[in-house]
Design a protein around this motif. Sequence first.
Motif, PDB file in Angstrom:
ATOM      1  N   ASN A 134       0.836  -1.223   0.000  1.00 25.67           N
ATOM      2  CA  ASN A 134       0.000   0.000   0.000  1.00 25.67           C
ATOM      3  C   ASN A 134       0.862   1.260   0.000  1.00 25.67           C
ATOM      4  N   LEU A 135       1.943   1.202   0.783  1.00 26.74           N
ATOM      5  CA  LEU A 135       2.827   2.364   0.864  1.00 26.74           C
ATOM      6  C   LEU A 135       3.540   2.594  -0.458  1.00 26.74           C
ATOM      7  N   ILE A 136       3.982   1.482  -1.107  1.00 24.32           N
ATOM      8  CA  ILE A 136       4.674   1.595  -2.403  1.00 24.32           C
ATOM      9  C   ILE A 136       3.726   2.209  -3.442  1.00 24.32           C
ATOM     10  N   GLU A 137       2.474   1.741  -3.451  1.00 23.01           N
ATOM     11  CA  GLU A 137       1.494   2.294  -4.392  1.00 23.01           C
ATOM     12  C   GLU A 137       1.237   3.775  -4.121  1.00 23.01           C
ATOM     13  N   PHE A 138       1.172   4.147  -2.850  1.00 18.99           N
ATOM     14  CA  PHE A 138       0.989   5.552  -2.468  1.00 18.99           C
ATOM     15  C   PHE A 138       2.152   6.417  -2.964  1.00 18.99           C
ATOM     16  N   LEU A 139       3.411   5.896  -2.778  1.00 18.60           N
ATOM     17  CA  LEU A 139       4.602   6.650  -3.181  1.00 18.60           C
ATOM     18  C   LEU A 139       4.684   6.802  -4.704  1.00 18.60           C
ATOM     19  N   SER A 140       4.190   5.785  -5.416  1.00 15.05           N
ATOM     20  CA  SER A 140       4.283   5.849  -6.884  1.00 15.05           C
ATOM     21  C   SER A 140       3.387   6.941  -7.472  1.00 15.05           C
ATOM     22  N   ASN A 141       2.396   7.363  -6.726  1.00 14.07           N
ATOM     23  CA  ASN A 141       1.503   8.430  -7.189  1.00 14.07           C
ATOM     24  C   ASN A 141       1.990   9.830  -6.825  1.00 14.07           C
ATOM     25  N   ILE A 142       3.088   9.898  -6.092  1.00 16.58           N
ATOM     26  CA  ILE A 142       3.681  11.190  -5.746  1.00 16.58           C
ATOM     27  C   ILE A 142       4.586  11.629  -6.889  1.00 16.58           C
ATOM     28  N   PRO A 143       4.389  12.834  -7.458  1.00  8.91           N
ATOM     29  CA  PRO A 143       5.151  13.254  -8.646  1.00  8.91           C
ATOM     30  C   PRO A 143       6.661  13.095  -8.486  1.00  8.91           C
ATOM     31  N   PHE A 144       7.204  13.355  -7.294  1.00  9.79           N
ATOM     32  CA  PHE A 144       8.655  13.306  -7.104  1.00  9.79           C
ATOM     33  C   PHE A 144       9.213  11.897  -7.305  1.00  9.79           C
ATOM     34  N   PHE A 145       8.386  10.870  -7.041  1.00  2.10           N
ATOM     35  CA  PHE A 145       8.825   9.482  -7.168  1.00  2.10           C
ATOM     36  C   PHE A 145       8.102   8.749  -8.287  1.00  2.10           C
ATOM     37  N   SER A 146       7.410   9.444  -9.175  1.00  2.00           N
ATOM     38  CA  SER A 146       6.572   8.807 -10.194  1.00  2.00           C
ATOM     39  C   SER A 146       7.357   7.980 -11.200  1.00  2.00           C
ATOM     40  N   GLU A 147       8.666   8.221 -11.405  1.00  2.02           N
ATOM     41  CA  GLU A 147       9.489   7.497 -12.369  1.00  2.02           C
ATOM     42  C   GLU A 147      10.359   6.427 -11.711  1.00  2.02           C
ATOM     43  N   VAL A 148      10.231   6.287 -10.398  1.00  4.99           N
ATOM     44  CA  VAL A 148      11.040   5.300  -9.660  1.00  4.99           C
ATOM     45  C   VAL A 148      10.336   3.947  -9.709  1.00  4.99           C
ATOM     46  N   THR A 149      11.100   2.865  -9.931  1.00  2.53           N
ATOM     47  CA  THR A 149      10.523   1.515 -10.006  1.00  2.53           C
ATOM     48  C   THR A 149      10.038   1.085  -8.642  1.00  2.53           C
ATOM     49  N   LYS A 150       9.103   0.127  -8.625  1.00  4.67           N
ATOM     50  CA  LYS A 150       8.522  -0.331  -7.365  1.00  4.67           C
ATOM     51  C   LYS A 150       9.547  -1.030  -6.493  1.00  4.67           C
ATOM     52  N   SER A 151      10.505  -1.701  -7.139  1.00  3.88           N
ATOM     53  CA  SER A 151      11.547  -2.370  -6.329  1.00  3.88           C
ATOM     54  C   SER A 151      12.397  -1.331  -5.610  1.00  3.88           C
ATOM     55  N   SER A 152      12.660  -0.224  -6.317  1.00  2.00           N
ATOM     56  CA  SER A 152      13.438   0.841  -5.682  1.00  2.00           C
ATOM     57  C   SER A 152      12.609   1.561  -4.624  1.00  2.00           C
ATOM     58  N   LEU A 153      11.272   1.694  -4.887  1.00  2.60           N
ATOM     59  CA  LEU A 153      10.407   2.307  -3.885  1.00  2.60           C
ATOM     60  C   LEU A 153      10.348   1.447  -2.624  1.00  2.60           C
ATOM     61  N   LYS A 154      10.477   0.139  -2.807  1.00  2.00           N
ATOM     62  CA  LYS A 154      10.490  -0.743  -1.639  1.00  2.00           C
ATOM     63  C   LYS A 154      11.702  -0.467  -0.778  1.00  2.00           C
ATOM     64  N   HIS A 155      12.849  -0.222  -1.457  1.00  2.00           N
ATOM     65  CA  HIS A 155      14.059   0.155  -0.712  1.00  2.00           C
ATOM     66  C   HIS A 155      13.825   1.483   0.021  1.00  2.00           C
ATOM     67  N   HIS A 175      -0.347  13.551   9.459  1.00  2.00           N
ATOM     68  CA  HIS A 175       0.630  12.443   9.486  1.00  2.00           C
ATOM     69  C   HIS A 175       1.533  12.572   8.267  1.00  2.00           C
ATOM     70  N   VAL A 176       2.852  12.506   8.478  1.00  2.00           N
ATOM     71  CA  VAL A 176       3.809  12.670   7.385  1.00  2.00           C
ATOM     72  C   VAL A 176       4.823  11.542   7.395  1.00  2.00           C
ATOM     73  N   LEU A 177       5.388  11.316   6.195  1.00  2.00           N
ATOM     74  CA  LEU A 177       6.596  10.497   6.052  1.00  2.00           C
ATOM     75  C   LEU A 177       7.733  11.460   5.787  1.00  2.00           C
ATOM     76  N   LYS A 178       8.905  11.181   6.341  1.00  2.00           N
ATOM     77  CA  LYS A 178      10.040  12.061   6.076  1.00  2.00           C
ATOM     78  C   LYS A 178      11.275  11.227   5.779  1.00  2.00           C
ATOM     79  N   ILE A 179      12.087  11.739   4.864  1.00  2.00           N
ATOM     80  CA  ILE A 179      13.312  11.048   4.487  1.00  2.00           C
ATOM     81  C   ILE A 179      14.492  11.945   4.797  1.00  2.00           C
TER      82      ILE A 179
END
Length: 616
Positions: free
Chosen positions: A8-29, A103-107
């Motif tokens: 669910n989190l990976i799918e959420f991140l893939s819809n964020i423009p900043f990470f829209s071109e990142v692969t799901k395997s990389s989003l998992k990392h 609620h936020v995620l931060k990197i």
Amino acid sequence: MPKPATENLIEFLSNIPFFSEVTKSSLKHLTTVLERETFRKNKLVFEKGSVGEYMYIILSGSVKVHEKNHVFGHMHAGECFGEYALIDSNKRSASITTLEETHVLKIYREHFFQLISNDIGFSQGILSVLIKRHRNIDIIQENLASSKKALELANSKLSGLIDGAMDAIIMFDEKFRILLTNPSASVLFENNDVIQRNLLLFLDESSANRIQNLIKNDLNNDQPLSSNYLPDVIKVIGSHETETLNEGTISKWGDNVTSFYTLILRNIQDRLQAEDKIEFLTSQTEYLKEEIKELTSDHGIIAEDKSMKKVLQLVNKVASTNATVLINGETGTGKELVARAIHQLSDRKDKPLIRINCGAIPTNLIESELFGHEKGAFTGATATRKGRFLLADKGTIFLDEIGELPLELQPKLLRVIQEGEFDPVGSSETIKVDVRIIAATHRDLLQHVQDKKFREDLFYRLNVFPITVPPLRDRGNDICLIADHMIAEFSRELNRPINQLSKEDKAALINYNWPGNVRELQNLIERAIIISQNNSISWQSIIPQGGIEQEATTLQTSNTIYTAPELIEIEKANIERALKRTKWKISGENGAAKLLKLPPTTLASRIKALGIERPI
């Protein structure tokens, strides 16, 4: 079966423009290094000027981007902020505060660099997003360049329109500081350096107060200003003290924080002067039309008798001067003809001769007739009126029956004679005139002075050059000459040929006393021609002789013969009945003169000759 939290989190991140071109395997990392944090409502996430190390992704809730009380915008779930903290250590450019529990995620920056270094798929995805952003920036810059050019062209057109306008255009702020003007405004202000100066300094007091009140009411929301035509004239005083009268409009632009105003003024000085000139000429034309109607005769002065020739000699002597003339004589002797002769022989002959009968105008109106009045000066004064003295400027004024002028107005007339100036009724403005005064009276003014009915100083000012017109009974054969001339005129006008006067007719004319003088002769001849038959008139029957006067009309319908006193009483009673019926109004549409079919001046003379007085 529900998806695991990581998916669910990976799918959420893939819809964020900043990470829209990142692969799901990389989003998992990426999910392995993300931190979660919750902020309460109205909690400051970070402040402008602080150095950031985290990028934030909103899971739920919302935040505002602001600088103190000024809000730039709002952000919601699925949006991120603080990206630049991942690549530099510069200070934050704005503050972030939550609008609700968020609620936020931060990197962390170091974790982001590790992913870039260790995960080629993550770095390629981020780089692809950045390249797309760069391309979009290029497109935006191209559009901005095109828009800038279009904006410059539009601005050039607008500047040409404003600068070429003949109206003065002034933009100012709520403190009345001038921000922008066009060349026409510089001409109006007589100043090329007015920017940041106070607009009100260039207006007269009343105009400044009107503009100030408009802006004040707008700022207080009492009367919000959009685009208003200014109903009152705005007077501008230039830097060289030149005063101009203007009409204008005022409009508002700006936002809820700051207001700006545009004032457009059009010089109407020439238009007002033209309107004033038209009004003056219209008044003068109307007056002259009235005068033409009221003229009792256009026969001129006929004189062979030495007494009248002496009058003409005096006329020739005084005409070329500006001396004030007082014409004395009984009612109907032709005092007005003498006044007209003086005017026609003077240097003012090309200017108007304005006449006013001081005895024919009600006391409460004569001041307004002579000197004019302002609108609202008294009940019924619905418009500004120019008086006879102003109409006569550069010309001549003939004050007939000056002995009837109210005592309280005589000082004002004296001032005009001495100073050449007067104040209209209801006005504080002093008007200068250049007028030659000719007065006339049938009364003994010196006796009036002794009786305290006429000012002594005014009498001597008027009596600079006295001329006495002899009564018709003292002019011998002039009576017949005048009669011959009148008979010819009325015969032609009424298309009734009349035989010449016989010796007996002339003797009857000369032997009559003529209490009404030339005016009585005129009326008698006109009446005789109207009732004439077969080109013949029995003048001996019409002309009063031996104290007996017969009405020609009565002779044709009745055998009754009236004595002269009886005829006078009949005439007096008839005039009184007419005056009572018209409520003692002499001239005008509903006046006694129209009812009796007489000229108003003739009726006024008969009223005085018969001693008719209005009952108190």
